[in-house]
Design a protein around this motif. Structure first.
Motif, PDB file in Angstrom:
ATOM      1  N   VAL A 264      17.064  41.273  82.830  1.00 31.76           N
ATOM      2  CA  VAL A 264      15.973  41.941  83.167  1.00 31.76           C
ATOM      3  C   VAL A 264      16.257  42.653  84.081  1.00 31.76           C
ATOM      4  O   VAL A 264      17.147  41.964  84.642  1.00 31.76           O
ATOM      5  N   LEU A 265      15.741  43.891  85.079  1.00 35.31           N
ATOM      6  CA  LEU A 265      15.603  44.645  85.939  1.00 35.31           C
ATOM      7  C   LEU A 265      14.980  44.512  86.677  1.00 35.31           C
ATOM      8  O   LEU A 265      14.155  43.839  86.354  1.00 35.31           O
ATOM      9  N   CYS A 266      15.388  43.692  88.170  1.00 32.64           N
ATOM     10  CA  CYS A 266      15.037  43.396  89.322  1.00 32.64           C
ATOM     11  C   CYS A 266      15.338  44.051  90.589  1.00 32.64           C
ATOM     12  O   CYS A 266      16.541  44.537  90.675  1.00 32.64           O
ATOM     13  N   SER A 267      14.609  44.173  91.312  1.00 34.57           N
ATOM     14  CA  SER A 267      14.691  44.601  92.822  1.00 34.57           C
ATOM     15  C   SER A 267      16.049  43.237  93.216  1.00 34.57           C
ATOM     16  O   SER A 267      15.381  42.111  93.431  1.00 34.57           O
ATOM     17  N   SER A 268      16.678  43.118  94.377  1.00 33.10           N
ATOM     18  CA  SER A 268      18.092  42.987  94.836  1.00 33.10           C
ATOM     19  C   SER A 268      17.075  42.646  95.796  1.00 33.10           C
ATOM     20  O   SER A 268      16.616  41.542  96.300  1.00 33.10           O
ATOM     21  N   PHE A 269      16.806  43.883  96.682  1.00 27.30           N
ATOM     22  CA  PHE A 269      15.825  43.201  98.359  1.00 27.30           C
ATOM     23  C   PHE A 269      14.377  42.758  98.346  1.00 27.30           C
ATOM     24  O   PHE A 269      13.200  43.319  97.774  1.00 27.30           O
TER      25      PHE A 269
ATOM     26  N   VAL B 216      13.341  35.153  96.137  1.00 19.89           N
ATOM     27  CA  VAL B 216      14.061  34.215  95.337  1.00 19.89           C
ATOM     28  C   VAL B 216      13.241  34.230  94.325  1.00 19.89           C
ATOM     29  O   VAL B 216      13.870  34.528  93.028  1.00 19.89           O
ATOM     30  N   ALA B 217      12.110  34.251  94.815  1.00 17.24           N
ATOM     31  CA  ALA B 217      10.985  33.937  93.961  1.00 17.24           C
ATOM     32  C   ALA B 217      10.837  34.818  92.632  1.00 17.24           C
ATOM     33  O   ALA B 217      10.270  34.739  91.662  1.00 17.24           O
ATOM     34  N   THR B 218      11.165  36.290  92.960  1.00 17.66           N
ATOM     35  CA  THR B 218      10.601  36.815  91.913  1.00 17.66           C
ATOM     36  C   THR B 218      12.016  37.052  90.994  1.00 17.66           C
ATOM     37  O   THR B 218      12.118  37.009  89.567  1.00 17.66           O
TER      38      THR B 218
ATOM     39  N   SER C  96      13.965  33.764  90.162  1.00 16.36           N
ATOM     40  CA  SER C  96      14.416  32.848  89.474  1.00 16.36           C
ATOM     41  C   SER C  96      13.070  32.014  88.434  1.00 16.36           C
ATOM     42  O   SER C  96      14.229  31.712  87.705  1.00 16.36           O
ATOM     43  N   PRO C  97      12.219  32.837  87.749  1.00 17.92           N
ATOM     44  CA  PRO C  97      11.572  33.361  87.288  1.00 17.92           C
ATOM     45  C   PRO C  97      12.711  33.597  85.532  1.00 17.92           C
ATOM     46  O   PRO C  97      12.431  33.180  84.116  1.00 17.92           O
ATOM     47  N   ILE C  98      13.524  34.282  85.709  1.00 20.79           N
ATOM     48  CA  ILE C  98      14.379  34.745  84.488  1.00 20.79           C
ATOM     49  C   ILE C  98      15.071  33.736  84.115  1.00 20.79           C
ATOM     50  O   ILE C  98      15.418  33.823  83.557  1.00 20.79           O
ATOM     51  N   LEU C  99      15.744  32.964  84.866  1.00 23.09           N
ATOM     52  CA  LEU C  99      16.637  32.137  84.795  1.00 23.09           C
ATOM     53  C   LEU C  99      15.933  30.577  84.276  1.00 23.09           C
ATOM     54  O   LEU C  99      16.315  30.354  83.154  1.00 23.09           O
ATOM     55  N   TYR C 100      14.893  30.572  84.560  1.00 21.26           N
ATOM     56  CA  TYR C 100      14.592  29.832  83.705  1.00 21.26           C
ATOM     57  C   TYR C 100      14.083  29.709  82.322  1.00 21.26           C
ATOM     58  O   TYR C 100      13.278  28.951  81.825  1.00 21.26           O
ATOM     59  N   LEU C 101      13.497  30.578  82.464  1.00 23.58           N
ATOM     60  CA  LEU C 101      13.522  31.417  80.692  1.00 23.58           C
ATOM     61  C   LEU C 101      15.752  32.007  79.768  1.00 23.58           C
ATOM     62  O   LEU C 101      14.939  31.915  78.747  1.00 23.58           O
TER      63      LEU C 101
ATOM     64  N   LEU D 226      19.581  39.633  96.849  1.00 20.31           N
ATOM     65  CA  LEU D 226      19.562  38.556  95.878  1.00 20.31           C
ATOM     66  C   LEU D 226      20.830  38.449  95.370  1.00 20.31           C
ATOM     67  O   LEU D 226      21.619  37.389  94.643  1.00 20.31           O
ATOM     68  N   HIS D 227      22.200  39.407  95.795  1.00 20.70           N
ATOM     69  CA  HIS D 227      23.079  39.259  94.383  1.00 20.70           C
ATOM     70  C   HIS D 227      24.208  39.210  95.430  1.00 20.70           C
ATOM     71  O   HIS D 227      25.302  38.947  95.286  1.00 20.70           O
ATOM     72  N   LEU D 228      23.399  39.368  96.983  1.00 19.48           N
ATOM     73  CA  LEU D 228      24.515  38.144  97.969  1.00 19.48           C
ATOM     74  C   LEU D 228      23.786  36.120  97.619  1.00 19.48           C
ATOM     75  O   LEU D 228      24.510  35.832  98.672  1.00 19.48           O
ATOM     76  N   GLN D 229      23.628  36.050  96.886  1.00 20.43           N
ATOM     77  CA  GLN D 229      22.882  34.801  97.442  1.00 20.43           C
ATOM     78  C   GLN D 229      24.502  34.032  96.380  1.00 20.43           C
ATOM     79  O   GLN D 229      23.900  34.707  95.076  1.00 20.43           O
ATOM     80  N   PRO D 230      24.491  32.846  97.106  1.00 17.46           N
ATOM     81  CA  PRO D 230      25.996  32.389  96.076  1.00 17.46           C
ATOM     82  C   PRO D 230      24.691  32.015  94.315  1.00 17.46           C
ATOM     83  O   PRO D 230      25.499  31.526  92.941  1.00 17.46           O
ATOM     84  N   LEU D 231      23.536  31.418  94.311  1.00 17.57           N
ATOM     85  CA  LEU D 231      22.473  31.020  93.044  1.00 17.57           C
ATOM     86  C   LEU D 231      23.466  32.612  92.405  1.00 17.57           C
ATOM     87  O   LEU D 231      22.594  32.335  90.514  1.00 17.57           O
ATOM     88  N   PHE D 232      23.268  34.229  92.401  1.00 15.61           N
ATOM     89  CA  PHE D 232      23.338  35.192  91.752  1.00 15.61           C
ATOM     90  C   PHE D 232      24.544  35.739  91.636  1.00 15.61           C
ATOM     91  O   PHE D 232      24.555  36.433  91.419  1.00 15.61           O
ATOM     92  N   ALA D 233      25.154  34.641  91.965  1.00 15.83           N
ATOM     93  CA  ALA D 233      26.938  35.594  92.588  1.00 15.83           C
ATOM     94  C   ALA D 233      27.348  35.817  90.726  1.00 15.83           C
ATOM     95  O   ALA D 233      28.540  37.273  91.467  1.00 15.83           O
ATOM     96  N   ASP D 234      26.962  35.785  89.969  1.00 17.27           N
ATOM     97  CA  ASP D 234      28.505  36.047  88.932  1.00 17.27           C
ATOM     98  C   ASP D 234      27.553  37.135  88.285  1.00 17.27           C
ATOM     99  O   ASP D 234      27.548  37.752  86.771  1.00 17.27           O
ATOM    100  N   VAL D 235      25.590  37.043  88.820  1.00 16.22           N
ATOM    101  CA  VAL D 235      24.673  38.478  88.048  1.00 16.22           C
ATOM    102  C   VAL D 235      25.361  40.016  87.973  1.00 16.22           C
ATOM    103  O   VAL D 235      26.065  40.384  89.441  1.00 16.22           O
ATOM    104  N   PRO D 236      25.968  40.989  87.070  1.00 16.12           N
ATOM    105  CA  PRO D 236      25.703  42.023  87.311  1.00 16.12           C
ATOM    106  C   PRO D 236      25.031  42.748  88.788  1.00 16.12           C
ATOM    107  O   PRO D 236      23.634  42.466  89.043  1.00 16.12           O
ATOM    108  N   HIS D 237      25.443  44.166  89.177  1.00 13.53           N
ATOM    109  CA  HIS D 237      24.464  44.531  90.013  1.00 13.53           C
ATOM    110  C   HIS D 237      24.411  46.410  91.058  1.00 13.53           C
ATOM    111  O   HIS D 237      25.484  45.710  90.007  1.00 13.53           O
TER     112      HIS D 237
END
Length: 379
Positions: free
Chosen positions: A81-86, A89-91, A93-98, A330-341
């Motif tokens: 899912v394409l998403c704004s980085s700026f 986090v609530a924008t 997080s639901p991607i990960l829920y699914l 979000l691309h600087l957040q530890p939660l998303f350290a390994d996702v593409p940006h």
């Protein structure tokens, strides 16, 4: 003056009127304190009337609305899912829920929202790698409309459905049309710090009646039509309560006034602080856009001042004034350290240089002058 000499001045506190109690009292008198009821139905109608959306489902949060919206768009395990980085986090997080993966896209400098050029780059690269994006979450940051015409055209070109995250943008417009009504699904937040609040809450809007019915079904534990509790699908406890919807009904009648006040606060700051060296009011409102100015944001220009946003924030704290850094990408957040940006320079720079000033619609002239004096003391 010491900080304790003044009451706390918050960034964006709730601002209630006089009509919310009428809806709450009526609900209590009629014993409509269960999760559903007349206030909930009325609140959903009010949102549809204001936004022009065909259908609305009021929910416990904007996050819940994004979750259900992505599920309506068919997002599931293994999807991207394409998403704004700026953004908050609530924008994402639901991607990960699914069980899906976010793909973060940098901002552009005009609106601070998703950059159309970086978006096209991301889509084409993901397709080359065999990962056609399933959906796109488009954020209107701080209530500022994104470059909708360009972004929607790119999404349509690649047949990617758009979920419009207007959590911060209720009351904002693009070319005269309310935000939240451009995507296949639109999302709003009524958290306590938003321009309109139900204490906690959110909403999903869509013009698809079948989708609205499905979202409402999932939000009420996906209970099948049976005289007993039967469940054939995964559901959630996501419906907004009738009591909180009553607060929302009272707030909806005040929305245009609240937008007017926040815009006035932004203009007040700009007029009185525009000549302060190193302080830049951004983003500016592009032609054809009308932002609700949910929060007034500023950048510090390192060529004109040695003061950093953190130094200004801490100085305001000594005067018992709350301010806040811009969203950490979000691309600087530890939660998303390994996702593409794709990209990141723009939003990283904004994060490094930006601060949100107190913007609550109940601010008095004295409150504004407290902020003014504190900023001038340091800069």
């Amino acid at each position: 003056m010491r900080s304790q000499d003044f009451d706390r001045l918050y960034l964006s506190p709730p601002h209630l009127g006089r009509h919310e109690l009428n809806y709450l009292h009526k609900a209590i008198e009629d014993n409509w304190v269960a999760p559903v009821g007349p206030n909930l139905d009325g609140f959903e109608r009010d949102i549809c009337e204001f936004t022009g959306a065909g259908h609305c489902v009021a929910l416990t949060s904007g996050t819940a609305a994004i979750h259900l919206g992505l599920r309506l768009l068919g997002v599931g395990p293994g999807d991207e899912v394409l998403c704004s980085s700026f953004t908050f986090v609530a924008t994402a997080s639901p991607i990960l829920y699914l069980g899906a993966t976010p793909v973060f896209v940098d901002s552009e400098t005009t609106t601070w929202n998703m950059c159309p050029e970086r978006l096209r780059e991301a889509i084409e690269d993901r397709i080359r790698q065999g990962h056609r994006p399933k959906a796109l979450i488009l954020v209107h940051l701080y209530g500022m409309p994104a470059r909708l015409r360009e972004i929607l055209a790119i999404a349509a070109e690649f047949d990617i459905p758009v979920l419009e995250d207007a959590a911060e943008a209720l009351g904002s417009r693009y070319e005269g049309q309310p935000l939240g009504s451009f995507g296949a699904v639109g999302v709003f937040s009524f958290n306590g710090n938003k321009i309109l609040t139900t204490s906690g809450g959110g909403a999903l809007v869509t013009n698809d009646a079948v989708w609205a019915q499905k979202a409402r079904f999932w939000a009420t534990q996906a209970r099948d039509a049976a005289p007993y509790y039967q469940h054939s699908e995964l559901g959630y406890n996501y419906r907004l309560s009738n009591l909180l919807a009553g607060i929302g009904r009272g707030q909806m009648g005040l929305l245009e006034d609240r937008v007017k006040k926040r815009r006035e606060i932004h203009a007040w700051y700009c007029e009185r602080l525009r000549h302060v060296p190193g302080l830049v009011f951004a983003p500016q409102e592009p032609a054809g856009s009308r932002t609700n100015r949910w929060l007034t944001t500023v950048l510090l220009d390192a060529e004109q001042t040695t003061v950093t946003p953190e130094q200004l924030r801490l100085h305001l704290e000594t005067r018992n004034i709350e301010s806040r850094p811009l969203w950490k990408p979000l691309h600087l957040q530890p939660l998303f350290a390994d996702v593409p940006h794709y990209g990141g320079v723009v939003c990283e720079d904004l994060f490094a240089r930006g601060l949100c000033l107190p913007s609550g619609s109940a601010m008095s002239d004295m409150d504004l002058r407290r902020v003014l004096e504190a900023v001038k003391e340091l800069l």
